[in-house]
Design a protein around this motif. Sequence first.
Motif, PDB file in Angstrom:
ATOM      1  N   LEU A  98     -24.817 -63.208  67.087  1.00  0.00           N
ATOM      2  CA  LEU A  98     -24.894 -62.166  68.110  1.00  0.00           C
ATOM      3  C   LEU A  98     -23.506 -61.810  68.642  1.00  0.00           C
ATOM      4  CD1 LEU A  98     -28.042 -63.336  70.115  1.00  0.00           C
ATOM      5  CD2 LEU A  98     -27.864 -61.357  68.603  1.00  0.00           C
ATOM      6  N   ALA A  99     -22.619 -62.806  68.770  1.00  0.00           N
ATOM      7  CA  ALA A  99     -21.261 -62.525  69.250  1.00  0.00           C
ATOM      8  C   ALA A  99     -20.501 -61.645  68.265  1.00  0.00           C
ATOM      9  CB  ALA A  99     -20.512 -63.832  69.496  1.00  0.00           C
ATOM     10  N   CYS A 100     -20.627 -61.928  66.962  1.00  0.00           N
ATOM     11  CA  CYS A 100     -19.953 -61.094  65.960  1.00  0.00           C
ATOM     12  C   CYS A 100     -20.471 -59.660  66.001  1.00  0.00           C
ATOM     13  CB  CYS A 100     -20.150 -61.692  64.570  1.00  0.00           C
ATOM     14  SG  CYS A 100     -19.198 -63.187  64.248  1.00  0.00           S
ATOM     15  N   ALA A 101     -21.793 -59.501  66.140  1.00  0.00           N
ATOM     16  CA  ALA A 101     -22.358 -58.155  66.166  1.00  0.00           C
ATOM     17  C   ALA A 101     -21.966 -57.408  67.441  1.00  0.00           C
ATOM     18  CB  ALA A 101     -23.878 -58.228  66.050  1.00  0.00           C
ATOM     19  N   ALA A 102     -21.921 -58.129  68.589  1.00  0.00           N
ATOM     20  CA  ALA A 102     -21.602 -57.472  69.858  1.00  0.00           C
ATOM     21  C   ALA A 102     -20.143 -57.040  69.944  1.00  0.00           C
ATOM     22  CB  ALA A 102     -21.939 -58.412  71.016  1.00  0.00           C
ATOM     23  N   THR A 103     -19.242 -57.803  69.324  1.00  0.00           N
ATOM     24  CA  THR A 103     -17.812 -57.475  69.390  1.00  0.00           C
ATOM     25  C   THR A 103     -17.334 -56.631  68.219  1.00  0.00           C
ATOM     26  OG1 THR A 103     -17.299 -59.577  68.283  1.00  0.00           O
ATOM     27  CG2 THR A 103     -17.297 -59.567  70.698  1.00  0.00           C
ATOM     28  N   ALA A 104     -18.205 -56.364  67.246  1.00  0.00           N
ATOM     29  CA  ALA A 104     -17.767 -55.615  66.062  1.00  0.00           C
ATOM     30  C   ALA A 104     -17.420 -54.175  66.389  1.00  0.00           C
ATOM     31  CB  ALA A 104     -18.851 -55.655  64.990  1.00  0.00           C
TER      32      ALA A 104
ATOM     33  N   LEU B 198     -18.132 -50.016  58.047  1.00  0.00           N
ATOM     34  CA  LEU B 198     -18.837 -51.150  57.438  1.00  0.00           C
ATOM     35  C   LEU B 198     -18.572 -52.442  58.196  1.00  0.00           C
ATOM     36  CD1 LEU B 198     -18.445 -50.554  53.593  1.00  0.00           C
ATOM     37  CD2 LEU B 198     -20.565 -50.578  54.907  1.00  0.00           C
ATOM     38  N   ALA B 199     -17.307 -52.649  58.595  1.00  0.00           N
ATOM     39  CA  ALA B 199     -16.978 -53.847  59.361  1.00  0.00           C
ATOM     40  C   ALA B 199     -17.734 -53.884  60.680  1.00  0.00           C
ATOM     41  CB  ALA B 199     -15.474 -53.909  59.608  1.00  0.00           C
ATOM     42  N   GLN B 200     -18.027 -52.739  61.258  1.00  0.00           N
ATOM     43  CA  GLN B 200     -18.749 -52.687  62.520  1.00  0.00           C
ATOM     44  C   GLN B 200     -20.250 -52.893  62.354  1.00  0.00           C
ATOM     45  OE1 GLN B 200     -17.573 -48.821  63.968  1.00  0.00           O
ATOM     46  NE2 GLN B 200     -15.839 -49.627  65.127  1.00  0.00           N
ATOM     47  N   ARG B 201     -20.786 -52.457  61.215  1.00  0.00           N
ATOM     48  CA  ARG B 201     -22.248 -52.439  61.068  1.00  0.00           C
ATOM     49  C   ARG B 201     -22.802 -53.630  60.292  1.00  0.00           C
ATOM     50  NH1 ARG B 201     -22.509 -45.995  59.461  1.00  0.00           N
ATOM     51  NH2 ARG B 201     -21.820 -45.205  61.506  1.00  0.00           N
ATOM     52  N   LEU B 202     -22.018 -54.221  59.410  1.00  0.00           N
ATOM     53  CA  LEU B 202     -22.541 -55.331  58.613  1.00  0.00           C
ATOM     54  C   LEU B 202     -22.999 -56.524  59.454  1.00  0.00           C
ATOM     55  CD1 LEU B 202     -20.163 -55.339  55.511  1.00  0.00           C
ATOM     56  CD2 LEU B 202     -22.635 -54.991  55.511  1.00  0.00           C
ATOM     57  N   PRO B 203     -22.324 -56.886  60.574  1.00  0.00           N
ATOM     58  CA  PRO B 203     -22.858 -58.004  61.368  1.00  0.00           C
ATOM     59  C   PRO B 203     -24.268 -57.778  61.881  1.00  0.00           C
ATOM     60  CG  PRO B 203     -20.578 -57.594  61.966  1.00  0.00           C
ATOM     61  CD  PRO B 203     -20.991 -56.481  61.056  1.00  0.00           C
ATOM     62  N   TRP B 204     -24.677 -56.520  62.047  1.00  0.00           N
ATOM     63  CA  TRP B 204     -26.045 -56.276  62.498  1.00  0.00           C
ATOM     64  C   TRP B 204     -27.055 -56.576  61.399  1.00  0.00           C
ATOM     65  CZ3 TRP B 204     -27.096 -55.964  67.405  1.00  0.00           C
ATOM     66  CH2 TRP B 204     -26.096 -55.556  68.292  1.00  0.00           C
ATOM     67  N   VAL B 205     -26.609 -56.565  60.131  1.00  0.00           N
ATOM     68  CA  VAL B 205     -27.481 -57.031  59.048  1.00  0.00           C
ATOM     69  C   VAL B 205     -27.784 -58.518  59.232  1.00  0.00           C
ATOM     70  CG1 VAL B 205     -27.674 -57.324  56.553  1.00  0.00           C
ATOM     71  CG2 VAL B 205     -26.598 -55.271  57.475  1.00  0.00           C
ATOM     72  N   ALA B 206     -26.763 -59.285  59.612  1.00  0.00           N
ATOM     73  CA  ALA B 206     -26.983 -60.715  59.881  1.00  0.00           C
ATOM     74  C   ALA B 206     -27.943 -60.909  61.051  1.00  0.00           C
ATOM     75  CB  ALA B 206     -25.647 -61.403  60.148  1.00  0.00           C
ATOM     76  N   VAL B 207     -27.798 -60.091  62.107  1.00  0.00           N
ATOM     77  CA  VAL B 207     -28.728 -60.190  63.244  1.00  0.00           C
ATOM     78  C   VAL B 207     -30.159 -59.904  62.786  1.00  0.00           C
ATOM     79  CG1 VAL B 207     -29.329 -59.220  65.483  1.00  0.00           C
ATOM     80  CG2 VAL B 207     -26.939 -59.629  64.921  1.00  0.00           C
ATOM     81  N   ALA B 208     -30.332 -58.881  61.954  1.00  0.00           N
ATOM     82  CA  ALA B 208     -31.671 -58.552  61.451  1.00  0.00           C
ATOM     83  C   ALA B 208     -32.248 -59.708  60.632  1.00  0.00           C
ATOM     84  CB  ALA B 208     -31.607 -57.276  60.609  1.00  0.00           C
ATOM     85  N   CYS B 209     -31.399 -60.369  59.841  1.00  0.00           N
ATOM     86  CA  CYS B 209     -31.872 -61.515  59.048  1.00  0.00           C
ATOM     87  C   CYS B 209     -32.334 -62.647  59.961  1.00  0.00           C
ATOM     88  CB  CYS B 209     -30.764 -61.999  58.119  1.00  0.00           C
ATOM     89  SG  CYS B 209     -30.350 -60.867  56.784  1.00  0.00           S
TER      90      CYS B 209
END
Length: 536
Positions: free
Chosen positions: A266-272, A208-219
């Motif tokens: 994008l940085a949070c999603a890329a480093t997650a 979940l910690a790895q995938r949730l930032p991609w929800v923010a990217v989608a938003c």
Amino acid sequence: MKLGPGTLQVADGRLLLRFAQGLSLSALCLWIVMLWVPVCASPEDPAESPRPPRIIVTALGGAPFDLEEAHVPYVLVALGVLACAAAAFLLTVRPQPDMHPWPEVVARMWSVGTLLLSLCAFIVLAELLANLPTIMWDAVDDQGRPIFGTVVAQPSMGAGLWLIGCLSLLAAGVCGLLGDVRRRKAAPAHYANARITPWPRGNRTHRLAQRLPWVAVACWVLMIWVPLFDSGDHGDDRLTVTSLGRVPLDLADLTPEVILPWAVVLACAATAKRFDTIAHWPLLSAAVGVGLFIQQATMVTDLPSECVISTDADGETISAFIVGYPSEGHYLWTLGCCALIAAGICGLLSDWRRIDRQMQRQTKRPPEKILRGRQRKLQKWARLLPFIAVAMWIATIFIPVVDSLSDVGPRIRWTSLGDLTFDDGGEMLPSFILLWAIVVGFAALGLGFAVDQWWNVTAVLIAALIVFIVIAILLNPPTIMWDGQLPDGTPIGGMEVGWPSFGFGLWLIGAASLAAAGACGFAAKAQRPRHTVEGA
């Protein structure tokens, strides 16, 4: 063949869960019917033209299938009913002896969420019936005489269907809770074994910690098309602001306020994916979510505007200011912020569990003393944090949440009691009093039930409810149209709009404290000493 009491309890539990599924589906059917059947409607006038306009309010807030007249509270309730009916199929998933008991957790979360949804739906209906829609109209008849009047909507058949739907959701939540309790009592050994299943590396919290930032990217990607601010229909002079700045896109509009949110998300999603190699990634992710919340509040308090100069038919130059008002994109912005904060919390939980597993491997036994001490601290925070929300609600009795800051016309001031202020009077709104009761009652229940799973889930849901109420106020600020007359007979008038005040931030702090209390409760539950299974 005689059945044992355990088997009967399992059968009763499954039957109650089936009832909960059926009741949620019946509520969805009622909401579908209310897309045609009005909840409130003004009576048809058989008189000859010009006829007065007719008011029709359906399950989406406007005329049947007229999305332009849809209101946010009605749409949110309809989406909640749809999500509740869709998730009801998870109630009858049977857990396996060697898996984590997520079906039971989902059942409890679904039941508590359904109870809160029924409460929210009833509040929306009560607010509608307490303040029936009214239209003042005027026209000219065939003989040129002015005619006018007032049209008031009256409760219709859909109001009864809405009430039945609320009761169905309430009964579904109760059946879900009772069915889950009976099913757990019938098989205590299974649940005991399920809770000592070892957590492998890369567990669900880690993922979940790895995938949730991609929800923010989608938003943020969706906010390229869903505007944050929109001035409405002004033709070619329409002012629209998205996550990439003003429309049409101009490189000059790519200011740090636009580029920075994109960069950090994008940085949070890329480093997650490899956050375990970054020591403080969870804290950074949560801090980014809070920072974006603060930026959202500053954007709303300083609305974008544009000066438009045009020429009329006589050749005279006319100038006007067009203001962009908050639009639906703020829901996506809030969802992205919550996803980043949730990713940070999941990262912290995953780190704690990994450290505990390492200590267990080294000592060959669970460090119960350390875990018990950490669990007591988390339980203490879970009990105390809701009282911060109570303190915020007490403070906003005197500090306005919404204020128009008007010195000329009537002033709009909303506190945590509604329109009531101690210096100007007013009336207490039922919805605000109900929110008061929820916050205070929940904090009081936390003294005895802060370690229970349902209390933790309810804390997060109440925090989400407060955030959505705050966003609804942002997107639909209270307004007053007024007119008057000066002593010399000069007519005056205008429109007052209530904008967020200092108490608005206090409400957000209260919501954050409730969400933190729920997170502490979940963490305390996770800190219980876990005994490894043989052969693990």
